[in-house]
Design a protein around this motif. Structure first.
Motif, PDB file in Angstrom:
ATOM      1  N   ASN A 144     -70.483 -20.862-103.608  1.00  0.00           N
ATOM      2  CA  ASN A 144     -71.306 -19.828-102.984  1.00  0.00           C
ATOM      3  C   ASN A 144     -72.136 -20.430-101.862  1.00  0.00           C
ATOM      4  N   LEU A 145     -72.332 -19.652-100.818  1.00  0.00           N
ATOM      5  CA  LEU A 145     -72.999 -20.116 -99.609  1.00  0.00           C
ATOM      6  C   LEU A 145     -74.376 -19.460 -99.493  1.00  0.00           C
ATOM      7  N   TYR A 146     -75.381 -20.252 -99.157  1.00  0.00           N
ATOM      8  CA  TYR A 146     -76.745 -19.760 -98.995  1.00  0.00           C
ATOM      9  C   TYR A 146     -77.207 -20.024 -97.566  1.00  0.00           C
ATOM     10  N   VAL A 147     -77.841 -19.025 -96.960  1.00  0.00           N
ATOM     11  CA  VAL A 147     -78.233 -19.104 -95.556  1.00  0.00           C
ATOM     12  C   VAL A 147     -79.714 -18.782 -95.419  1.00  0.00           C
ATOM     13  N   ALA A 148     -80.454 -19.677 -94.756  1.00  0.00           N
ATOM     14  CA  ALA A 148     -81.860 -19.442 -94.431  1.00  0.00           C
ATOM     15  C   ALA A 148     -81.949 -18.919 -93.013  1.00  0.00           C
ATOM     16  N   GLU A 149     -82.683 -17.807 -92.845  1.00  0.00           N
ATOM     17  CA  GLU A 149     -82.862 -17.217 -91.519  1.00  0.00           C
ATOM     18  C   GLU A 149     -84.324 -17.300 -91.102  1.00  0.00           C
ATOM     19  N   VAL A 150     -84.562 -17.973 -89.974  1.00  0.00           N
ATOM     20  CA  VAL A 150     -85.901 -17.974 -89.405  1.00  0.00           C
ATOM     21  C   VAL A 150     -86.092 -16.692 -88.597  1.00  0.00           C
ATOM     22  N   ALA A 151     -87.149 -16.637 -87.802  1.00  0.00           N
ATOM     23  CA  ALA A 151     -87.483 -15.410 -87.074  1.00  0.00           C
ATOM     24  C   ALA A 151     -86.342 -14.979 -86.162  1.00  0.00           C
ATOM     25  N   PRO A 152     -86.065 -13.677 -86.114  1.00  0.00           N
ATOM     26  CA  PRO A 152     -86.800 -12.639 -86.831  1.00  0.00           C
ATOM     27  C   PRO A 152     -86.212 -12.293 -88.189  1.00  0.00           C
ATOM     28  N   GLY A 153     -85.246 -13.104 -88.683  1.00  0.00           N
ATOM     29  CA  GLY A 153     -84.593 -12.764 -89.951  1.00  0.00           C
ATOM     30  C   GLY A 153     -85.521 -12.792 -91.141  1.00  0.00           C
ATOM     31  N   ASN A 154     -86.291 -13.915 -91.282  1.00  0.00           N
ATOM     32  CA  ASN A 154     -87.284 -14.034 -92.359  1.00  0.00           C
ATOM     33  C   ASN A 154     -86.698 -13.722 -93.737  1.00  0.00           C
ATOM     34  N   ARG A 155     -85.534 -14.296 -94.020  1.00  0.00           N
ATOM     35  CA  ARG A 155     -84.921 -14.028 -95.316  1.00  0.00           C
ATOM     36  C   ARG A 155     -83.942 -15.141 -95.677  1.00  0.00           C
ATOM     37  N   ALA A 156     -83.587 -15.183 -96.960  1.00  0.00           N
ATOM     38  CA  ALA A 156     -82.509 -16.036 -97.454  1.00  0.00           C
ATOM     39  C   ALA A 156     -81.419 -15.122 -97.991  1.00  0.00           C
ATOM     40  N   GLN A 157     -80.160 -15.436 -97.684  1.00  0.00           N
ATOM     41  CA  GLN A 157     -79.046 -14.634 -98.164  1.00  0.00           C
ATOM     42  C   GLN A 157     -78.072 -15.499 -98.957  1.00  0.00           C
ATOM     43  N   LYS A 158     -77.452 -14.863 -99.957  1.00  0.00           N
ATOM     44  CA  LYS A 158     -76.402 -15.512-100.741  1.00  0.00           C
ATOM     45  C   LYS A 158     -75.075 -14.844-100.439  1.00  0.00           C
ATOM     46  N   PHE A 159     -74.050 -15.656-100.201  1.00  0.00           N
ATOM     47  CA  PHE A 159     -72.699 -15.164 -99.971  1.00  0.00           C
ATOM     48  C   PHE A 159     -71.808 -15.675-101.096  1.00  0.00           C
ATOM     49  N   LEU A 160     -71.309 -14.743-101.889  1.00  0.00           N
ATOM     50  CA  LEU A 160     -70.467 -15.091-103.030  1.00  0.00           C
ATOM     51  C   LEU A 160     -69.104 -15.572-102.556  1.00  0.00           C
ATOM     52  N   PHE A 161     -68.667 -16.708-103.100  1.00  0.00           N
ATOM     53  CA  PHE A 161     -67.318 -17.190-102.817  1.00  0.00           C
ATOM     54  C   PHE A 161     -66.317 -16.292-103.529  1.00  0.00           C
ATOM     55  N   LYS A 162     -65.394 -15.691-102.776  1.00  0.00           N
ATOM     56  CA  LYS A 162     -64.446 -14.717-103.318  1.00  0.00           C
ATOM     57  C   LYS A 162     -63.020 -15.239-103.395  1.00  0.00           C
ATOM     58  N   GLY A 163     -62.849 -16.536-103.229  1.00  0.00           N
ATOM     59  CA  GLY A 163     -61.515 -17.110-103.344  1.00  0.00           C
ATOM     60  C   GLY A 163     -60.900 -17.420-101.992  1.00  0.00           C
ATOM     61  N   MET A 164     -59.639 -17.860-102.037  1.00  0.00           N
ATOM     62  CA  MET A 164     -58.917 -18.275-100.833  1.00  0.00           C
ATOM     63  C   MET A 164     -57.990 -17.162-100.369  1.00  0.00           C
ATOM     64  N   SER A 165     -57.841 -17.049 -99.066  1.00  0.00           N
ATOM     65  CA  SER A 165     -57.002 -16.004 -98.483  1.00  0.00           C
ATOM     66  C   SER A 165     -56.076 -16.594 -97.429  1.00  0.00           C
ATOM     67  N   PRO A 166     -54.798 -16.126 -97.392  1.00  0.00           N
ATOM     68  CA  PRO A 166     -53.884 -16.597 -96.348  1.00  0.00           C
ATOM     69  C   PRO A 166     -54.091 -15.861 -95.023  1.00  0.00           C
ATOM     70  N   THR A 167     -54.916 -14.839 -95.030  1.00  0.00           N
ATOM     71  CA  THR A 167     -55.155 -14.053 -93.820  1.00  0.00           C
ATOM     72  C   THR A 167     -56.651 -13.998 -93.540  1.00  0.00           C
ATOM     73  N   ALA A 168     -56.996 -13.531 -92.363  1.00  0.00           N
ATOM     74  CA  ALA A 168     -58.395 -13.427 -91.991  1.00  0.00           C
ATOM     75  C   ALA A 168     -59.124 -12.472 -92.925  1.00  0.00           C
ATOM     76  N   PRO A 169     -60.285 -12.844 -93.430  1.00  0.00           N
ATOM     77  CA  PRO A 169     -61.032 -11.923 -94.286  1.00  0.00           C
ATOM     78  C   PRO A 169     -61.557 -10.745 -93.465  1.00  0.00           C
ATOM     79  N   PRO A 170     -61.945  -9.664 -94.138  1.00  0.00           N
ATOM     80  CA  PRO A 170     -62.388  -8.467 -93.413  1.00  0.00           C
ATOM     81  C   PRO A 170     -63.583  -8.705 -92.509  1.00  0.00           C
ATOM     82  N   ASN A 171     -64.436  -9.683 -92.843  1.00  0.00           N
ATOM     83  CA  ASN A 171     -65.625  -9.904 -92.025  1.00  0.00           C
ATOM     84  C   ASN A 171     -65.420 -10.930 -90.912  1.00  0.00           C
ATOM     85  N   ALA A 172     -64.180 -11.402 -90.709  1.00  0.00           N
ATOM     86  CA  ALA A 172     -63.921 -12.356 -89.627  1.00  0.00           C
ATOM     87  C   ALA A 172     -64.152 -11.686 -88.272  1.00  0.00           C
ATOM     88  N   LEU A 173     -64.811 -12.385 -87.372  1.00  0.00           N
ATOM     89  CA  LEU A 173     -65.091 -11.840 -86.052  1.00  0.00           C
ATOM     90  C   LEU A 173     -63.844 -11.853 -85.181  1.00  0.00           C
TER      91      LEU A 173
END
Length: 408
Positions: free
Chosen positions: A372-401
């Motif tokens: 699992n990935l944790y991200v600290a955001e400074v201003a203006p985010g002012n938050r910490a977020q957790k990203f659950l590891f959902k496994g491996m994929s052979p294709t781009a995940p839905p949130n890929a830019l």
């Protein structure tokens, strides 16, 4: 050997020159066809702050024993009308986001940083905390955070390395100058410091005594000889430098890049196979070295912008081979997922917004034993977020830019 990243699907040219450099690479918005990639999904309910507490600028996260997460934030950046609800500087959560304890802040016996910046846990279960003051437009004054503090997991003070206002520049072997990150090697008990906002170097100390071991600058050369960068070089609330002096760095898009590290040298991590990764944020690159400081290679992250600064935080996947390297692009508000060995960008996710799963200034990052990935955001985010590891994929995940989203 140099690898340079530019936006686009599968855009890759390999040019073999006498120098052995790779002057053109790729910032892929989708994974390579023969490469499975790790995928993530935001947990919008993590963490759970008690007592109606709120965070100011969240500058760092660290993973420690039992996959507990420690969040470092800046209580003095909480709005005046909300000061009474500011959480203590260090807040511990369990993996599910349940509050465990909180501590930190000024006290007798040590110099707490005026601008909290980084927190890490070493192999002995001790915390290291550093600061980045002075930082433009923050209300903490002009004292320079030229020290590192060491605490137990419960917040008991152990030792101060260096001292506030004492940093003298890149040749200083006793003090740091607004250090941005630290990593302690369990094999040698050496502390690698990304130093940082005032200096422009990686410096190594004994993690118990503070004795100086070695240091280096970009490409493994000696650090440049200019004095520490002044407060004018630091950006507003995010807590980072704009390069050597007050001038914004040139947005170069070709060649090996700047001869020197810029301000800040923002993150440093040592891999299991003994490679040192340093984030040179204002030069938009990661450089790789041996523990002795010999240059190995580099990769640019979103080199063409639009932000003049990119890679800030670094973390490895938890498998023994550490197959993946994660990089927080502070300026563009993305997370880049790289193949660690080749330094190819597999995909990026996150755009600039307040929505869970997006970012406003991703700063330092961490990964737990489950991936699992944790991200600290400074201003203006002012938050910490957790990203659950959902496994491996052979294709781009839905949130890929997409390439369009990555275009400068």
């Amino acid at each position: 050997m140099t690898r340079t990243m530019v936006p686009g699907f599968f855009l890759f040219a390999l040019v073999i020159a006498a120098s052995g450099s790779h002057p053109l690479g790729n910032n892929l918005a989708a994974p390579q066809s023969n490469r499975h990639v790790p995928t993530f999904e935001v947990d919008p309910l993590w963490p759970k702050l008690p007592n109606n507490w709120i965070f100011g600028e969240v500058s760092a996260v660290a993973v420690g024993p039992r996959d507990h997460i420690w969040v470092l934030h800046r209580p003095r950046t909480v709005a005046p009308e909300q000061k009474a609800d500011a959480a203590p500087a260090v807040v511990e959560f369990d993996e599910a986001g349940k509050f465990v304890r909180a501590w930190g802040g000024p006290a007798e016996g040590y110099e707490w940083p005026d601008t909290e910046h980084n927190i890490s846990v070493d192999h002995k279960g001790n915390f290291w905390i550093g600061g980045s003051n002075p930082t433009a437009s923050l209300p903490q004054g002009t004292r320079s955070d030229d020290m590192l503090l060491k605490f137990t997991l419960q917040g008991k003070f152990l030792k101060e390395f260096g001292a506030a206002r004492k940093g003298t520049g890149n040749a200083d072997t006793r003090n740091v100058n607004r250090p941005a990150d630290i990593f302690v090697d369990a094999k040698t008990n050496e502390a690698y410091v990304a130093d940082g906002y005032g200096d422009r170097r990686v410096v190594v100390f004994d993690a118990d005594t503070g004795a100086f071991k070695r240091m280096w600058g970009a490409f493994g050369n000696p650090p440049d000889s200019e004095p520490p960068a002044g407060a004018a070089a630091a950006p507003a609330a995010g807590g980072g430098g704009r390069g050597r002096g007050a001038q914004a760095p040139t947005l170069d898009t070709e060649g090996d890049g700047a001869k020197y590290f810029g301000n800040p040298v923002h993150a440093v991590k040592l891999s299991n196979d003994n490679l040192v990764y340093a984030a040179d944020r204002s030069n938009r690159r990661i450089q790789v070295f041996t523990p002795a400081g010999k240059y190995v290679t580099q990769v640019f992250i979103n080199r063409a912008g639009p932000s003049a600064g990119s890679v800030a935080g670094l973390a490895f996947s938890p498998d023994p081979q550490q197959q993946f390297l994660y990089a927080a692009d502070y300026g563009n508000s993305h997370i880049a997922v790289l193949d660690r060995k080749s330094l190819k960008v597999l995909y990026q996710f996150g755009t600039r917004s307040v929505k869970p799963g997006d970012f406003q200034g991703p700063h330092h990052i961490a990964v737990d034993s489950k991936g699992n990935l944790y991200v600290a955001e400074v201003a203006p985010g002012n938050r910490a977020q957790k990203f659950l590891f959902k496994g491996m994929s052979p294709t781009a995940p839905p949130n890929a830019l997409t390439p369009e989203q990555l275009a400068p």
